[in-house]
Design a protein around this motif. Structure first.
Motif, mmCIF file in Angstrom:
data_model
loop_
_atom_site.group_PDB
_atom_site.id
_atom_site.type_symbol
_atom_site.label_atom_id
_atom_site.label_comp_id
_atom_site.label_asym_id
_atom_site.label_seq_id
_atom_site.Cartn_x
_atom_site.Cartn_y
_atom_site.Cartn_z
ATOM 1 N N GLY A 201 -15.644 -18.710 15.505
ATOM 2 C CA GLY A 201 -16.411 -17.664 14.856
ATOM 3 C C GLY A 201 -15.879 -16.270 15.046
ATOM 4 N N ASN A 202 -14.740 -16.108 15.736
ATOM 5 C CA ASN A 202 -14.126 -14.783 15.921
ATOM 6 C C ASN A 202 -13.310 -14.403 14.697
ATOM 7 N N THR A 203 -13.476 -13.188 14.231
ATOM 8 C CA THR A 203 -12.747 -12.727 13.046
ATOM 9 C C THR A 203 -11.253 -12.725 13.309
ATOM 10 N N PHE A 204 -10.490 -13.254 12.349
ATOM 11 C CA PHE A 204 -9.030 -13.223 12.473
ATOM 12 C C PHE A 204 -8.551 -11.778 12.538
ATOM 13 N N GLY A 205 -7.663 -11.496 13.505
ATOM 14 C CA GLY A 205 -7.098 -10.153 13.594
ATOM 15 C C GLY A 205 -6.341 -9.779 12.335
ATOM 16 N N GLY A 206 -5.629 -10.756 11.750
ATOM 17 C CA GLY A 206 -4.877 -10.480 10.529
ATOM 18 C C GLY A 206 -5.762 -10.116 9.361
ATOM 19 N N GLN A 207 -6.964 -10.701 9.301
ATOM 20 C CA GLN A 207 -7.902 -10.350 8.235
ATOM 21 C C GLN A 207 -8.362 -8.907 8.361
ATOM 22 N N ILE A 208 -8.644 -8.499 9.613
ATOM 23 C CA ILE A 208 -9.044 -7.109 9.833
ATOM 24 C C ILE A 208 -7.899 -6.167 9.463
ATOM 25 N N MET A 209 -6.663 -6.534 9.838
ATOM 26 C CA MET A 209 -5.499 -5.713 9.475
ATOM 27 C C MET A 209 -5.383 -5.580 7.955
ATOM 28 N N ALA A 210 -5.603 -6.680 7.247
ATOM 29 C CA ALA A 210 -5.486 -6.649 5.783
ATOM 30 C C ALA A 210 -6.539 -5.738 5.174
ATOM 31 N N TRP A 211 -7.771 -5.813 5.662
ATOM 32 C CA TRP A 211 -8.811 -4.918 5.160
ATOM 33 C C TRP A 211 -8.471 -3.462 5.470
ATOM 34 N N MET A 212 -7.908 -3.210 6.648
ATOM 35 C CA MET A 212 -7.519 -1.849 7.012
ATOM 36 C C MET A 212 -6.436 -1.330 6.079
ATOM 37 N N GLU A 213 -5.468 -2.179 5.761
ATOM 38 C CA GLU A 213 -4.389 -1.771 4.856
ATOM 39 C C GLU A 213 -4.939 -1.422 3.480
ATOM 40 N N THR A 214 -5.920 -2.172 3.010
ATOM 41 C CA THR A 214 -6.503 -1.910 1.682
ATOM 42 C C THR A 214 -7.183 -0.550 1.634
ATOM 43 N N VAL A 215 -8.046 -0.281 2.604
ATOM 44 C CA VAL A 215 -8.773 0.987 2.588
ATOM 45 C C VAL A 215 -7.831 2.157 2.834
ATOM 46 N N ALA A 216 -6.788 1.963 3.672
ATOM 47 C CA ALA A 216 -5.815 3.028 3.922
ATOM 48 C C ALA A 216 -5.016 3.341 2.652
ATOM 49 N N SER A 217 -4.683 2.309 1.882
ATOM 50 C CA SER A 217 -3.936 2.524 0.628
ATOM 51 C C SER A 217 -4.741 3.342 -0.358
ATOM 52 N N ILE A 218 -6.049 3.084 -0.418
ATOM 53 C CA ILE A 218 -6.903 3.863 -1.331
ATOM 54 C C ILE A 218 -6.937 5.319 -0.901
ATOM 55 N N SER A 219 -7.063 5.536 0.423
ATOM 56 C CA SER A 219 -7.070 6.907 0.936
ATOM 57 C C SER A 219 -5.761 7.621 0.611
ATOM 58 N N ALA A 220 -4.634 6.941 0.833
ATOM 59 C CA ALA A 220 -3.332 7.551 0.551
ATOM 60 C C ALA A 220 -3.161 7.859 -0.930
ATOM 61 N N SER A 221 -3.661 6.986 -1.797
ATOM 62 C CA SER A 221 -3.499 7.195 -3.243
ATOM 63 C C SER A 221 -4.251 8.424 -3.727
ATOM 64 N N ARG A 222 -5.324 8.794 -3.042
ATOM 65 C CA ARG A 222 -6.077 9.980 -3.436
ATOM 66 C C ARG A 222 -5.286 11.262 -3.208
ATOM 67 N N LEU A 223 -4.326 11.200 -2.301
ATOM 68 C CA LEU A 223 -3.494 12.376 -2.054
ATOM 69 C C LEU A 223 -2.257 12.382 -2.937
ATOM 70 N N CYS A 224 -1.584 11.235 -3.037
ATOM 71 C CA CYS A 224 -0.291 11.223 -3.733
ATOM 72 C C CYS A 224 -0.433 10.987 -5.240
ATOM 73 N N ARG A 225 -1.635 10.613 -5.698
ATOM 74 C CA ARG A 225 -1.864 10.336 -7.124
ATOM 75 C C ARG A 225 -0.821 9.362 -7.656
ATOM 76 N N SER A 226 -0.500 8.408 -6.806
ATOM 77 C CA SER A 226 0.491 7.395 -7.163
ATOM 78 C C SER A 226 0.134 6.140 -6.384
ATOM 79 N N TYR A 227 0.997 5.117 -6.474
ATOM 80 C CA TYR A 227 0.770 3.884 -5.730
ATOM 81 C C TYR A 227 1.530 3.952 -4.404
ATOM 82 N N PRO A 228 0.818 4.146 -3.302
ATOM 83 C CA PRO A 228 1.505 4.284 -2.008
ATOM 84 C C PRO A 228 2.109 2.960 -1.539
ATOM 85 N N ILE A 229 3.147 3.073 -0.732
ATOM 86 C CA ILE A 229 3.842 1.908 -0.170
ATOM 87 C C ILE A 229 3.757 2.006 1.343
#
Length: 552
Positions: A201-229
């Motif tokens: 029942g413990n959340t996979f660390g990789g799943q949390i990392m993936a969710w973090m990457e998604t929200v971070a990409s959205i934040s970065a896109s708001r600044l660069c007005r492009s698709y961040p890498i």
């Protein structure tokens, strides 16, 4: 999935990249890759431990290549070293094009996993079975990487305080085009469901990392007005667990920009039902992700400057500058092949220069192809040539305990008593109990100026009886000791001692020195001269050690 052999703790996973795994560019999303990396590494950890394991941390991750739809991703993970209840797992990711058969490295990372047996009991992990020279090398270096992990927070706090005192931060934001950091703030909420967790029942660390990457990409896109890498991640560290049924709240914001890159910070908080109602959060993870962006021609975009608007925003802004300094230092220092450390010797790179010093000696000692050139009763000499680099190995049989030989050979202030190539030697900086920086002068050779050196000496005691004591030596640049007109400043690429215990009263001392054709050696003799000169230096070393040992 292909599982490891008799050594245990080895797992290999191959996966074809399908459109569902890719982003809009047809490239494998970083979040999906992080999930695969964590899953593979966790399987390797569990294979060694024999019980369920959870992710404790993942070191800085650099993404060197992108994988595209249709290509094959191969992830190899193996346990490098087991400590009491935790393990370091090395992860290597490659991508292969099925049409050209070309294979490239995507990333190399190191993660730490903790064994979590069922119930309240504890488990003590078995040692790793080392089957190859590479296994021995990674096993030796794992302890150094662990030192860096444990000391990272202290290095960061020290450097933050130091920069605050020195006024290194530019806190004036006069650029009219600077973007408020608050405009980049993104919040996301995820409910942990059974597919997101392991059988406990413990959340996979990789799943949390993936969710973090998604929200971070959205934040970065708001600044660069492009698709961040995503190009790199600054050490994921899990502060606490989350389980099925938890609500995970992700807050992401751009902390700072550095012309062609930006740092996005992500904080993860967990709530169960009761905590959700009372608004009592559990901080379970924070990470800092570095993004870039490119135009249609593949050229890097320049990001606008950002402007923090709160006290906490200013703290994050300054923290990003500090982390960048540490990251740049680490990038320079982690390569054992690095010839010269950065200038100056500062808090941001001390730990990584030390790691580089010990790692370089460990790599040199583990090289294959040493050729024996001379044999005496108590002294053997080997050489190793690779391009324009010549390496020496001198093995000495000494009749004193290994711990005493280590104590004597790690104190360079008494080196003149047996080494004629040491004229003077003084400690210019005691970094800590295991690291000292010395200023050394050596007498002139015919027709040449006397030479001087600024060297870092790192000493390490073994973690178990089969491992050697180590004294690693490497040149460093210290602004407080600039080159002098009266001396020719010289450089030590890699040198030092490995000391193995043979019995309670005998040990084997191996001295190593690596030089290029343009560098004059100074530690053990004239390397361009005869073997007799080297043997004489070795015999003087043996006499010195045994004389001191008889008085102890």
């Amino acid at each position: 999935m292909e599982r490891g052999g008799a050594a245990g703790g080895r797992v290999c996973m191959c996966q074809t990249v399908f459109p569902a795994h890719a982003d809009h560019r047809g490239e494998l999303s970083a979040g999906q890759l992080l999930k695969w990396m964590d899953a593979t590494a966790c399987l390797a950890a569990e294979k060694h431990a024999g019980v369920s394991c959870v992710t404790a941390s993942m070191d800085d991750i650099q993404f060197e290549e992108a994988a595209r739809v249709g290509q094959i991703i191969t992830i190899k993970a193996k346990v490098n070293r087991a400590f009491k209840t935790s393990m370091e797992v090395g992860i290597k990711v490659t991508v292969q094009d099925v049409l050209t058969n070309v294979e490239k490295i995507v990333s190399v990372a190191y993660a730490t996993y903790v064994a979590k047996p069922v119930g309240a009991g504890k488990i003590e992990l078995e040692p790793i079975k080392l089957l190859s020279a590479q296994d021995h090398l990674e096993h030796a270096l794992a302890i150094e990487r662990r030192r860096i992990r444990l000391g990272y927070e202290q290095v960061f706090e020290n450097l933050m305080q130091e920069n605050n005192k020195e006024g290194d931060y530019c806190d004036t934001f006069e650029d009219e085009d600077a973007v408020s950091t608050e405009l980049t703030h993104v919040q996301s909420i995820e409910l942990v469901q059974p597919p997101h967790a392991n059988h406990h029942g413990n959340t996979f660390g990789g799943q949390i990392m993936a969710w973090m990457e998604t929200v971070a990409s959205i934040s970065a896109s708001r600044l660069c007005r492009s698709y961040p890498i995503l190009k790199s991640v600054n050490m994921f560290k899990f502060w606490g667990p989350s389980v099925v049924g938890d609500r995970l709240v992700f807050n992401a914001i751009v902390n700072n920009t550095f012309q062609n890159s930006m740092e996005v910070g992500v904080r993860v908080e967990a709530y169960n039902c009761e905590e959700w109602i009372k608004d009592q959060a559990r901080h379970i993870n924070s990470a800092f992700l570095i993004f870039i962006a490119v135009n249609d021609k593949g050229q890097l975009l320049t990001f606008p400057k950002i402007k923090p608007t709160t006290k906490d925003g200013m703290r994050r802004y300054r923290g990003a500058i500090t982390r960048r300094r540490i990251q740049l230092a680490r990038k320079c220092m982690l390569s054992a092949k690095e010839d010269k450390p950065s200038d100056p010797w500062e808090r941001s790179n001390q730990a990584y220069v030390s790691y580089s010093n010990v790692a370089a000696l460990t790599h040199l000692a583990a090289k294959q192809g040493w050729e024996i050139t001379s044999t005496l009763d108590n002294v053997k000499i080997w050489t190793h040539e690779e391009g324009d680099v010549l390496s020496l190995k001198i093995e000495m049989q000494v009749k004193i305990p290994s711990h005493l030989a280590f104590s004597l050979l790690s104190d360079f202030t008494i080196r003149q008593q047996w080494d004629k190539h040491f004229l003077t030697c003084e400690v210019v900086q005691a970094v800590n109990e295991d690291e000292k920086i010395y200023y050394v002068t050596s007498p002139p050779l015919t027709g040449h100026k006397p030479r001087d050196f600024v060297i870092l000496v790192s000493q390490r005691q073994p973690c178990k009886p089969s491992e050697p004591y180590m004294v690693a030596v490497k040149s460093v640049t210290l602004t407080s000791v600039p080159p002098s007109p009266g001396y020719c400043r010289s450089e030590i690429l890699c040198a030092g001692f490995q000391i193995y215990s043979e019995s309670s009263s005998n040990c084997t001392v191996c001295y190593f020195n690596q030089v290029t054709s343009s560098v004059m050696p100074y530690l053990a003799a004239n390397l361009t001269g005869s073997s007799k000169s080297i043997e004489d230096a070795a015999l003087e070393c043996i006499k010195f050690l045994e004389r001191k040992g008889s008085k102890s």
